[in-house]
Design a protein around this motif. Structure first.
Motif, PDB file in Angstrom:
ATOM      1  N   VAL A 288      -3.526 164.050 133.951  1.00  0.00           N
ATOM      2  CA  VAL A 288      -4.097 162.623 134.585  1.00  0.00           C
ATOM      3  C   VAL A 288      -3.031 161.715 135.332  1.00  0.00           C
ATOM      4  O   VAL A 288      -1.692 161.699 134.765  1.00  0.00           O
ATOM      5  CB  VAL A 288      -4.635 161.808 133.596  1.00  0.00           C
ATOM      6  N   SER A 289      -3.392 161.201 136.253  1.00  0.00           N
ATOM      7  CA  SER A 289      -2.452 160.342 137.188  1.00  0.00           C
ATOM      8  C   SER A 289      -2.998 159.041 137.241  1.00  0.00           C
ATOM      9  O   SER A 289      -4.128 158.641 137.746  1.00  0.00           O
ATOM     10  CB  SER A 289      -2.168 160.831 138.746  1.00  0.00           C
ATOM     11  N   ILE A 290      -2.119 157.768 137.014  1.00  0.00           N
ATOM     12  CA  ILE A 290      -2.645 156.533 136.941  1.00  0.00           C
ATOM     13  C   ILE A 290      -1.757 155.683 137.668  1.00  0.00           C
ATOM     14  O   ILE A 290      -0.559 155.796 137.639  1.00  0.00           O
ATOM     15  CB  ILE A 290      -2.728 156.042 135.401  1.00  0.00           C
ATOM     16  N   PHE A 291      -2.449 155.031 138.773  1.00  0.00           N
ATOM     17  CA  PHE A 291      -1.513 154.028 139.597  1.00  0.00           C
ATOM     18  C   PHE A 291      -2.154 152.893 139.479  1.00  0.00           C
ATOM     19  O   PHE A 291      -3.333 152.308 139.310  1.00  0.00           O
ATOM     20  CB  PHE A 291      -1.298 154.310 140.934  1.00  0.00           C
ATOM     21  N   ALA A 292      -1.156 151.698 138.987  1.00  0.00           N
ATOM     22  CA  ALA A 292      -1.693 150.407 138.939  1.00  0.00           C
ATOM     23  C   ALA A 292      -0.666 149.586 139.588  1.00  0.00           C
ATOM     24  O   ALA A 292       0.572 149.687 139.504  1.00  0.00           O
ATOM     25  CB  ALA A 292      -1.601 149.870 137.151  1.00  0.00           C
ATOM     26  N   SER A 293      -1.261 148.311 140.149  1.00  0.00           N
ATOM     27  CA  SER A 293      -0.469 147.369 140.641  1.00  0.00           C
ATOM     28  C   SER A 293      -0.609 145.993 140.261  1.00  0.00           C
ATOM     29  O   SER A 293      -1.722 145.657 139.703  1.00  0.00           O
ATOM     30  CB  SER A 293      -0.579 147.372 142.103  1.00  0.00           C
ATOM     31  N   HIS A 294       0.342 145.176 140.273  1.00  0.00           N
ATOM     32  CA  HIS A 294       0.085 143.546 139.869  1.00  0.00           C
ATOM     33  C   HIS A 294      -0.537 143.660 138.439  1.00  0.00           C
ATOM     34  O   HIS A 294      -1.567 142.645 138.363  1.00  0.00           O
ATOM     35  CB  HIS A 294      -0.724 142.890 140.801  1.00  0.00           C
ATOM     36  N   ALA A 295      -0.051 144.267 137.508  1.00  0.00           N
ATOM     37  CA  ALA A 295      -0.544 144.219 136.116  1.00  0.00           C
ATOM     38  C   ALA A 295       0.245 143.343 135.197  1.00  0.00           C
ATOM     39  O   ALA A 295       1.212 142.996 135.407  1.00  0.00           O
ATOM     40  CB  ALA A 295      -0.693 145.514 135.586  1.00  0.00           C
ATOM     41  N   VAL A 296      -0.600 142.699 134.104  1.00  0.00           N
ATOM     42  CA  VAL A 296       0.319 141.933 133.332  1.00  0.00           C
ATOM     43  C   VAL A 296      -0.387 142.311 131.712  1.00  0.00           C
ATOM     44  O   VAL A 296      -1.409 142.357 131.366  1.00  0.00           O
ATOM     45  CB  VAL A 296      -0.169 140.500 133.244  1.00  0.00           C
ATOM     46  N   TYR A 297       0.936 142.751 131.259  1.00  0.00           N
ATOM     47  CA  TYR A 297       0.726 143.305 129.886  1.00  0.00           C
ATOM     48  C   TYR A 297       1.308 142.407 128.906  1.00  0.00           C
ATOM     49  O   TYR A 297       2.687 142.492 128.889  1.00  0.00           O
ATOM     50  CB  TYR A 297       1.433 144.751 129.684  1.00  0.00           C
ATOM     51  N   ARG A 298       0.777 141.921 128.139  1.00  0.00           N
ATOM     52  CA  ARG A 298       1.350 140.946 126.954  1.00  0.00           C
ATOM     53  C   ARG A 298       2.236 139.902 127.640  1.00  0.00           C
ATOM     54  O   ARG A 298       3.126 139.858 127.044  1.00  0.00           O
ATOM     55  CB  ARG A 298       1.887 141.677 125.805  1.00  0.00           C
ATOM     56  N   GLY A 299       1.882 139.542 128.700  1.00  0.00           N
ATOM     57  CA  GLY A 299       2.607 138.494 129.352  1.00  0.00           C
ATOM     58  C   GLY A 299       3.804 138.927 130.206  1.00  0.00           C
ATOM     59  O   GLY A 299       4.331 138.123 130.908  1.00  0.00           O
TER      60      GLY A 299
END
Length: 237
Positions: free
Chosen positions: A58-69
């Motif tokens: 599985v390939s996952i791309f994410a942009s401009h994410a906020v994880y626990r602040g």
């Protein structure tokens, strides 16, 4: 390579399951973050593997994410040999990992991302751990630390903040050389500390931080205004 199936009904069923898995993965990922601009998911698996809940890649791309602040500009992840609760997903229930998954990825954070993350408990805890190691005598008197700014330079981080103790507020500035010495350890050196606008400590003494056995960092690059990290981390169910 995915198995070939000439049965149109079977192929249609697999496409439905694949789409359901992609949707479930996106929902699961969005549940891990408080904000995300874009998520792309690519699944590679045979018909038989999908129907059994096994996903080889599985390939996952994410942009401009906020994880626990923590603000993250871009992140690209690849995971292999994933086992999920496919029966429950088909029934419309949330996706759940059944086994620990090693995830390989590349993380990119701009200087502005880190400054937006200063209120994050994750980042504040990490910075305070550094402060305790570098200035143990001051930290015993300090009630709180308000970090104000982070500057990224070539192989160097510059931290600015305010230490509050006994009704007084004292500015502090720490210049840290940063490098990766092995897959689980970071080294801070050289170090310069300005406390109340006066240089209190300047040395080449090395301070190492153990990241733990769940982490395997292959590359850590600091350039002006940007941090790039590449490696592996285990994601537990």
């Amino acid at each position: 390579m995915p198995e070939q199936n000439s049965d149109p009904k079977s192929n249609g069923k697999i496409r439905v399951i694949t789409n359901m898995l992609k949707t479930a993965l996106k929902l699961w990922l969005k549940a891990q973050v408080t904000q995300v601009s874009q998520i792309e998911v690519d699944i590679r698996a045979s018909d038989r593997q999908l129907l059994s809940g096994k996903i080889p890649w599985v390939s996952i791309f994410a942009s401009h994410a906020v994880y626990r602040g923590l603000h993250i500009g871009k992140i690209q992840l690849v995971a292999e040999n994933i086992q999920v609760n496919i029966g429950s997903v088909i029934k419309g229930k949330p996706l759940r990992l059944l086994e620990t998954v090693p995830v390989f990825g590349e993380l990119s954070m701009e200087e502005q991302d880190l400054n937006q993350s200063l209120s994050s408990e994750l980042l504040a805890t990490a910075l305070n751990d550094v402060l305790v190691k570098l200035l143990p005598e001051h930290c015993t008197k300090t009630k709180s630390t308000a970090w104000q700014k982070i500057i990224l330079d070539t192989n160097q981080i510059i931290l600015s903040g305010i230490l509050a103790s006994e009704g007084e507020s004292t500015p502090i500035k720490i210049c840290l050389g940063l490098q990766l010495i092995n897959a689980q350890e970071l080294q801070l050196a050289p170090i310069q500390i300005q406390y109340d606008m006066v240089v209190q400590n300047e040395s080449n003494q090395e301070h190492n931080f153990d990241l733990g056995p769940e982490v395997d960092i292959q590359e850590l690059t600091l350039i002006p205004g940007k941090l790039v990290c590449r490696g592996r981390i285990n994601v537990n169910p």
